[in-house]
Design a protein around this motif. Structure first.
Motif, PDB file in Angstrom:
ATOM      1  N   ASP A 175       7.183   9.166   8.060  1.00 18.69           N
ATOM      2  CA  ASP A 175       6.161   8.905   7.047  1.00 18.69           C
ATOM      3  C   ASP A 175       6.182   7.431   6.645  1.00 18.69           C
ATOM      4  OD1 ASP A 175       4.703  11.338   6.490  1.00 18.69           O
ATOM      5  OD2 ASP A 175       6.617  12.186   5.870  1.00 18.69           O
ATOM      6  N   HIS A 176       5.019   6.949   6.218  1.00 23.79           N
ATOM      7  CA  HIS A 176       4.867   5.525   5.906  1.00 23.79           C
ATOM      8  C   HIS A 176       5.776   5.101   4.753  1.00 23.79           C
ATOM      9  CE1 HIS A 176       1.526   4.587   8.547  1.00 23.79           C
ATOM     10  NE2 HIS A 176       0.973   5.740   8.213  1.00 23.79           N
ATOM     11  N   SER A 177       6.123   3.818   4.742  1.00 22.89           N
ATOM     12  CA  SER A 177       6.908   3.251   3.642  1.00 22.89           C
ATOM     13  C   SER A 177       5.982   2.791   2.520  1.00 22.89           C
ATOM     14  CB  SER A 177       7.783   2.107   4.147  1.00 22.89           C
ATOM     15  OG  SER A 177       6.974   1.053   4.643  1.00 22.89           O
ATOM     16  N   ARG A 178       6.563   2.354   1.427  1.00 20.86           N
ATOM     17  CA  ARG A 178       5.857   2.178   0.147  1.00 20.86           C
ATOM     18  C   ARG A 178       4.713   1.164   0.173  1.00 20.86           C
ATOM     19  NH1 ARG A 178      11.114  -0.767  -2.630  1.00 20.86           N
ATOM     20  NH2 ARG A 178      11.210  -2.518  -1.159  1.00 20.86           N
ATOM     21  N   HIS A 179       4.806   0.130   1.017  1.00 28.06           N
ATOM     22  CA  HIS A 179       3.785  -0.916   0.989  1.00 28.06           C
ATOM     23  C   HIS A 179       2.410  -0.381   1.340  1.00 28.06           C
ATOM     24  CE1 HIS A 179       1.453  -4.426   2.433  1.00 28.06           C
ATOM     25  NE2 HIS A 179       2.079  -5.055   1.464  1.00 28.06           N
ATOM     26  N   LEU A 180       2.355   0.619   2.217  1.00 28.80           N
ATOM     27  CA  LEU A 180       1.067   1.170   2.650  1.00 28.80           C
ATOM     28  C   LEU A 180       0.602   2.202   1.617  1.00 28.80           C
ATOM     29  CD1 LEU A 180      -0.657   0.407   5.097  1.00 28.80           C
ATOM     30  CD2 LEU A 180       0.052   2.530   6.159  1.00 28.80           C
ATOM     31  N   THR A 181       0.131   1.692   0.481  1.00 30.24           N
ATOM     32  CA  THR A 181      -0.259   2.575  -0.623  1.00 30.24           C
ATOM     33  C   THR A 181      -1.442   3.459  -0.249  1.00 30.24           C
ATOM     34  OG1 THR A 181      -1.599   0.758  -1.503  1.00 30.24           O
ATOM     35  CG2 THR A 181       0.617   1.038  -2.412  1.00 30.24           C
ATOM     36  N   VAL A 182      -2.346   2.948   0.606  1.00 27.29           N
ATOM     37  CA  VAL A 182      -3.507   3.738   1.003  1.00 27.29           C
ATOM     38  C   VAL A 182      -3.085   5.001   1.746  1.00 27.29           C
ATOM     39  CG1 VAL A 182      -3.859   2.597   3.237  1.00 27.29           C
ATOM     40  CG2 VAL A 182      -5.812   3.588   2.042  1.00 27.29           C
ATOM     41  N   ALA A 183      -1.874   4.980   2.333  1.00 26.46           N
ATOM     42  CA  ALA A 183      -1.355   6.149   3.056  1.00 26.46           C
ATOM     43  C   ALA A 183      -0.307   6.894   2.224  1.00 26.46           C
ATOM     44  CB  ALA A 183      -0.756   5.718   4.389  1.00 26.46           C
TER      45      ALA A 183
END
Length: 572
Positions: free
Chosen positions: A374-382
Motif C-alpha cells: 500500500d502507498h506511503s503517506r505522501h500520496l494523499t490522493v491514494a
C-alpha cells in the motif's frame, strides 16, 4: 451490437474529464475514473456478465448507479449523462487533457481566458504567444505546450494491447463458427505482443467454397467494409480498428505466419539467409526456383535457412537470428514460471479488496506469496499510510499469515521517492518490512540530471529494494519522465537492488529495451501487477509478454524464485 469493455471505460473516462473541467465534486469524478479502471481491466466483458445475469455491483467500485449506466451502455452504446455534459462543455476539451501537463484546471483556465475549445485553438494561441499571459502559465509553459503539441499531432494512433485483445478475441471466436474454417491466427504486432497494436492481421485456412468472407463481413462490429475478395477482405470495426482477413493455402500457412507476423526487419534477415542458400522466401513459401520446398509450418520455414523456430515476441531483428543460428535462443519466462506477485494494494490505501481477499485470490492463481505494498503517506490522493497505520498493517499481516494456508503475505510498502531523493517513511519503520517497493509519483518534470540523481540518492538508502515503474509512463497518456536509465540500472546492480516490470496494461514499464538492458547487466527483474483489486492480479500475463519481448528467462525474474531464495535477495 457488442459494446466492449474498452468503450464503456472510454465513456466513463471522458465523462470524468468533462466533469472535472466543470469543477464537479472530486469524489464523483474519481468514482467514474475508478469504474473505468475496473471495467477496462476486467477479464470478462460487461455484456457477457449481464447476459449471464451477474450482479455488476459485486465488481470493485461499481455501485447501483454505475451498474445501471453500464447496462444502458451495453444495451444502447450510449451514455445519456455524457451526452448531457457534452452539450454543456465542448467535448474537445477532454482531448486537451491528453496533452501532457494539461490537467482539468489548466484546461478550464485556458477555456475561460482565451476561449480555447480544441487542439487547433490551443495550437493557434501557443503560436501567437497568448498562453504565457494566462494566470498559472508563463513563457516556459507555453514552450512546453508547443513541443508537446508537435509530438501529439505526429503520433501514430495505436491501440493498447489489452484493448486490442478485447477486440480480437470475440472476433476470432466468431470466425471459428464459419463453415469450413480450419486454422486461424492473429498475426502482426499483436502476435509479437507489442505494447500497442495498429491493425489486426488475421490469417486462416479454409475448405474450398467456405463462406468465411461473407461470415467475416457480416460481423456485428463491422462499421465499414473497405474491400471484399475471395482471399482477402478489409473492414473497419466500430472501435476504429482496421482488420484484414486473409485466406491462405494450407501449404503456405507457415510461411504466411512468418511473413505477416513480422517484424519487417526480422523477415528481411531471414530472407537474406534464404538467398545465401539459393531460396526465395515470401508469404507463399520457400522456393527453389519455381518449386515450393517448404512453407506448411513456421518451423519448416526456419529450418530451411538453418534456424530453429523463433518465438514471435523475439522477432524484431535484435539479435534473435544470430542467437538461433548458434542454438542460443533464451528459454523465455512463461506465466507458469511465476510463483508470486510483489506489488499489490488493499483497501488500506487505494485498493478495492481487503488483505484476506487479495491473499485468497493470489492463492487461487497458484501463487506461493503476495506482497502487500500500500502507498506511503505522501500520496494523499491514494490515502497513503503513515507510520502508525503501516505498523498496524504489519501486525494485521502477521495475524493473517498465522491462519492462511498455501499462501504467505509479505510485508511491504510502495514508498514514495521524494523530490530530494529521501524516502517517504523513516528507516525505523522500513526496517520492519520484508522489503520496499520505491516509486516516483510527483515532480515528473525535473531535468534528466535531477531526476536521475533523485533516484540514485533514494537507492543509497539500504532499505531500498525494488525500483517500481521506473519511467513513470502511461501508454498513450503520459510520456516517461526524463532519466538516464542506463546509469540508474548500473546503480541498481551496484547496490544489489531489483528493478520492476510493472504489468499494469497502461504502464508495461520497463520497456522491452529496458528489460534487455537489465538482463545484459545481470540485474534481477520483478514482474508485478501493481494490483488494485483481485481481478488486477490477472494482469501478470501482460507483464510476462513484455518480459519475453525483453529476452527474460526465469532465472532473470525474482518472482520465479521460491520464497526462501527470494527473501535472501532483500538483504542488502
Amino acid at each position: 451490437m457488442t459494446v466492449h469493455n474498452s468503450e464503456i471505460a472510454d465513456s466513463f473516462e471522458k465523462l470524468a474529464d468533462l466533469l472535472e473541467i466543470e469543477g464537479a465534486n472530486p469524489f464523483r469524478v474519481r468514482a467514474y475514473r475508478n469504474a473505468a479502471r475496473t471495467v477496462r481491466g476486467y477479464p470478462r466483458s460487461m455484456a457477457d456478465l449481464l447476459s449471464d445475469g451477474e450482479d455488476l455491483t459485486e465488481l470493485p467500485d461499481i455501485g447501483d448507479d454505475l451498474a445501471e449506466k453500464i447496462q444502458v451502455l451495453v444495451k444502447t452504446g450510449e451514455l445519456p449523462l455524457l451526452q448531457e455534459v457534452e452539450q454543456r462543455t465542448p467535448e474537445a476539451l477532454s482531448e486537451l487533457m491528453k496533452i501532457q501537463g494539461l490537467g482539468a484546471r489548466k484546461v478550464k483556465s485556458l477555456h475561460d481566458a482565451l476561449e480555447i475549445n480544441s487542439i487547433e485553438d490551443l495550437e493557434q494561441a501557443a503560436a501567437a504567444g497568448r498562453i504565457r499571459d494566462v494566470s498559472g502559465f508563463g513563457e516556459k509553459s507555453e514552450e512546453k505546450i508547443l513541443r508537446r503539441l508537435e509530438k501529439y499531432s505526429g503520433e501514430e494512433k495505436r491501440t493498447r494491447l489489452i484493448d486490442a485483445e478485447e477486440v480480437a478475441r470475440p472476433l476470432v471466436e466468431y470466425l471459428k463458427e464459419a463453415e469450413g474454417l480450419k486454422d486461424i491466427v492473429v498475426a502482426g504486432s499483436y502476435r509479437r505482443r507489442k505494447e500497442t497494436v495498429g491493425d489486426l492481421d488475421i490469417l486462416i485456412t479454409a475448405k474450398k467454397g467456405s463462406p468465411v468472407m461473407d461470415h467475416f463481413t457480416a460481423y456485428e462490429d463491422v462499421e465499414e467494409v473497405v474491400s471484399r475478395g475471395e482471399t482477402r477482405s478489409t473492414v473497419y470495426l466500430r472501435s476504429g480498428m482496421q482488420v484484414d482477413l486473409r485466406v491462405v493455402p494450407q501449404v503456405s500457412f507457415g510461411a504466411a505466419q512468418v511473413y505477416f507476423t513480422g517484424s519487417k526487419a526480422h523477415n528481411i534477415a531471414v530472407r537474406k539467409l534464404g538467398i545465401k542458400r539459393g531460396y526465395k522466401i515470401n508469404e507463399y513459401g520457400v522456393f527453389e526456383g519455381d518449386k515450393r520446398v517448404s512453407g506448411k509450418t513456421e518451423k519448416a520455414v526456419y529450418e530451411k535457412v538453418g534456424l530453429c523456430w523463433i518465438p514471435p515476441e523475439l522477432r524484431e531483428n535484435h539479435g534473435e537470428v544470430e542467437a538461433a543460428k548458434k542454438g542460443k535462443l533464451p528459454q523465455l519466462v512463461t506465466l507458469e514460471d511465476i510463483r508470486g506477485n510483489l506489488h499489490a494494494h488493499t483497501t488500506a490505501s487505494d485498493g478495492h479488496n481487503t488483505l484476506e481477499e487479495m491473499a485468497r485470490a493470489a492463492r487461487e492463481l497458484g501463487y506461493e506469496y503476495l506482497a502487500i505494498t500500500d502507498h506511503s503517506r505522501h500520496l494523499t490522493v491514494a490515502n497513503g499510510l503513515d507510520e502508525k497505520r503501516l505498523l498496524k498493517q504489519i501486525q494485521e499481516i502477521d495475524k493473517l499469515n498465522e491462519k492462511l494456508d498455501g499462501i504467505v503475505l509479505l510485508k511491504s510498502s510502495e514508498v514514495d521517492i521524494l523530490e530530494d531523493g529521501t524516502l517517504d517513511l523513516p528507516n525505523s519503520v522500513l526496517k520492519e518490512l520484508d522489503f520496499t517497493v520505491c516509486a516516483i509519483h510527483h515532480k515528473f518534470d525535473l531535468s534528466r540530471k535531477k531526476q536521475t540523481e533523485r533516484v540514485l540518492r533514494a537507492m543509497d538508502n539500504h532499505y531500498f529494494n525494488i525500483l517500481a515503474h521506473p519511467s513513470g509512463r502511461l501508454i498513450n497518456e503520459r510520456d516517461p519522465y526524463e532519466t538516464d536509465l542506463e546509469r540508474i540500472l548500473q546503480a541498481v546492480k551496484e547496490r544489489s537492488c531489483i528493478v520492476e516490470l510493472n504489468a499494469q496494461p497502461k504502464r508495461l514499464d520497463l520497456t522491452d529495451e529496458g528489460c534487455r538492458m537489465a538482463k545484459d547487466l545481470e540485474i534481477k527483474v520483478s514482474i508485478a501487477t501493481d494490483a488494485h483489486s483481485t481481478t488486477d492480479l490477472q494482469h501478470m500475463r501482460g507483464g510476462v509478454y513484455q518480459a519475453r519481448r525483453g529476452w527474460l528467462e526465469p532465472e532473470d525474474v525474482v518472482n520465479c524464485l521460491p520464497l526462501d531464495k527470494l527473501k535472501a535477495l532483500f538483504n542488502r
